[in-house]
Design a protein around this motif. Structure first.
Motif, PDB file in Angstrom:
ATOM      1  N   VAL A  19       0.675  -1.278   0.254  1.00 31.58           N
ATOM      2  CA  VAL A  19       0.559  -0.061  -0.353  1.00 31.58           C
ATOM      3  C   VAL A  19       0.964   1.083  -0.682  1.00 31.58           C
ATOM      4  CG1 VAL A  19      -1.937   1.096   1.143  1.00 31.58           C
ATOM      5  CG2 VAL A  19      -1.620  -1.395   1.494  1.00 31.58           C
ATOM      6  N   GLN A  23       0.703   4.070  -3.157  1.00 34.21           N
ATOM      7  CA  GLN A  23       0.950   5.573  -2.824  1.00 34.21           C
ATOM      8  C   GLN A  23       1.565   6.231  -2.923  1.00 34.21           C
ATOM      9  OE1 GLN A  23      -0.899   5.536   1.167  1.00 34.21           O
ATOM     10  NE2 GLN A  23      -3.265   4.370   0.689  1.00 34.21           N
ATOM     11  N   LYS A  26       2.216   6.887  -6.625  1.00 40.48           N
ATOM     12  CA  LYS A  26       0.982   7.516  -7.150  1.00 40.48           C
ATOM     13  C   LYS A  26       1.426   8.617  -7.407  1.00 40.48           C
ATOM     14  CE  LYS A  26      -3.203   6.312  -7.601  1.00 40.48           C
ATOM     15  NZ  LYS A  26      -4.904   5.612  -6.777  1.00 40.48           N
ATOM     16  N   LEU A  46      -4.762  -6.322  -1.871  1.00 37.41           N
ATOM     17  CA  LEU A  46      -4.258  -4.734  -2.060  1.00 37.41           C
ATOM     18  C   LEU A  46      -3.934  -3.461  -2.229  1.00 37.41           C
ATOM     19  CD1 LEU A  46      -2.596  -5.305   2.004  1.00 37.41           C
ATOM     20  CD2 LEU A  46      -5.197  -4.309   1.292  1.00 37.41           C
ATOM     21  N   GLU A  49      -6.475  -2.688  -5.132  1.00 33.46           N
ATOM     22  CA  GLU A  49      -7.668  -1.314  -4.520  1.00 33.46           C
ATOM     23  C   GLU A  49      -7.246   0.143  -4.050  1.00 33.46           C
ATOM     24  OE1 GLU A  49      -8.383  -3.997  -1.165  1.00 33.46           O
ATOM     25  OE2 GLU A  49      -9.619  -5.018  -1.210  1.00 33.46           O
ATOM     26  N   ASN A  50      -6.071  -0.174  -4.172  1.00 27.87           N
ATOM     27  CA  ASN A  50      -5.138   0.751  -4.172  1.00 27.87           C
ATOM     28  C   ASN A  50      -4.999   1.495  -5.577  1.00 27.87           C
ATOM     29  OD1 ASN A  50      -4.460   2.393  -1.545  1.00 27.87           O
ATOM     30  ND2 ASN A  50      -4.165  -0.232  -1.216  1.00 27.87           N
TER      31      ASN A  50
END
Length: 255
Positions: A19, A23, A26, A46, A49-50
């Motif tokens: 995660v 992040q 991104k 995960l 989902e992210n």
């Protein structure tokens, strides 16, 4: 974020890191590509989902092959490689955006600082180093099964900022990577007909230990630094012992 850049991350059972790395990636790239080699935890779930895209390639002890496989799925002009346990600083994120935005035909190296067992290391085998990571997608390929490296003819420049490399949280984790990497190295050396003896194995390990402890100043990282120098000795010795063992085993079986 930049629509002309894809960040690639190789994974297997990285649910503790996935995660945060997605992040982080991104912040600079519109697409994050995960090349998973068969995670049995929640890594894939995960990641998706992210907002990451996940592709699968079976693990065959070849890190370069995993990185080259990723290039088949990168649609952007630029590609940046991150490890799951790496995080880009704000300065580096800004530097990446600037490099991709200017669209020059270059490759870029990134400074990497290691954090092991909660301590940032400045010397020895885990001292800060520079790793080429940002390329024009069509201009790079990777070689070597372990300690892989990129081959790219473009001019090499260095980006501002750095990545924090959270290498080891426990000795169990260190030993797992130790076993994996020494085995891959020994098998690759065996296939390339490299040979060793017990004496040369010890000498490689001893001189490697001395270089890390004194020449690269591993002793300056305190007690942990000294311990890691001894573990480097053990790592080097073991990979050569595994190579010797491969010759012994295959000779018995007439290979």
């Amino acid at each position: 974020m930049n629509n002309n850049l894809t960040v690639v991350v190789l994974t297997k059972n990285e649910e503790e890191n996935i995660v945060a790395v997605v992040q982080n990636a991104k912040k600079v790239a519109a697409e994050v590509l995960i090349v998973d080699s068969g995670s049995t935890d929640k890594t894939v779930q995960l990641a998706e989902e992210n907002g990451a895209k996940v592709v699968y390639r079976a693990w065959d002890n070849d890190f370069a092959a995993q990185r080259n496989f990723a290039l088949q799925h990168v649609k952007t002009e630029w590609v940046l490689y991150l490890d799951a346990d790496e995080r880009m600083t704000d300065d580096l994120l800004a530097s990446v955006k600037n490099a991709v935005g200017h669209d020059k035909t270059c490759q870029y190296s990134i400074k990497r600082k290691s954090v092991a067992f909660g301590q940032e290391l400045n010397y020895g085998s885990l001292k800060p180093d520079f790793v080429p990571r940002l390329f024009k997608t069509k201009n790079v390929k990777w070689i070597n099964k372990v300690h892989e490296k990129p081959v790219c003819a473009d001019q090499l420049k260095i980006l501002n900022g750095y990545v924090r490399h959270y290498t080891y949280n426990s000795w169990q984790q260190w030993l797992a990577k130790f076993n994996q990497y020494t085995t891959i190295w020994a098998e690759d050396a065996f296939n390339n007909k490299k040979k060793s003896t017990y004496l040369t194995a010890f000498l490689h390990a001893f001189f490697g230990f001395w270089q890390i402890l004194i020449v690269k100043k591993g002793i300056c990282d305190g007690a942990l630094g000294i311990i890691l120098c001894f573990m480097h000795f053990f790592y080097t010795l073991t990979k050569y012992l595994k190579l010797i063992d491969l010759y012994r085993t295959n000779t018995k079986h007439g290979v």
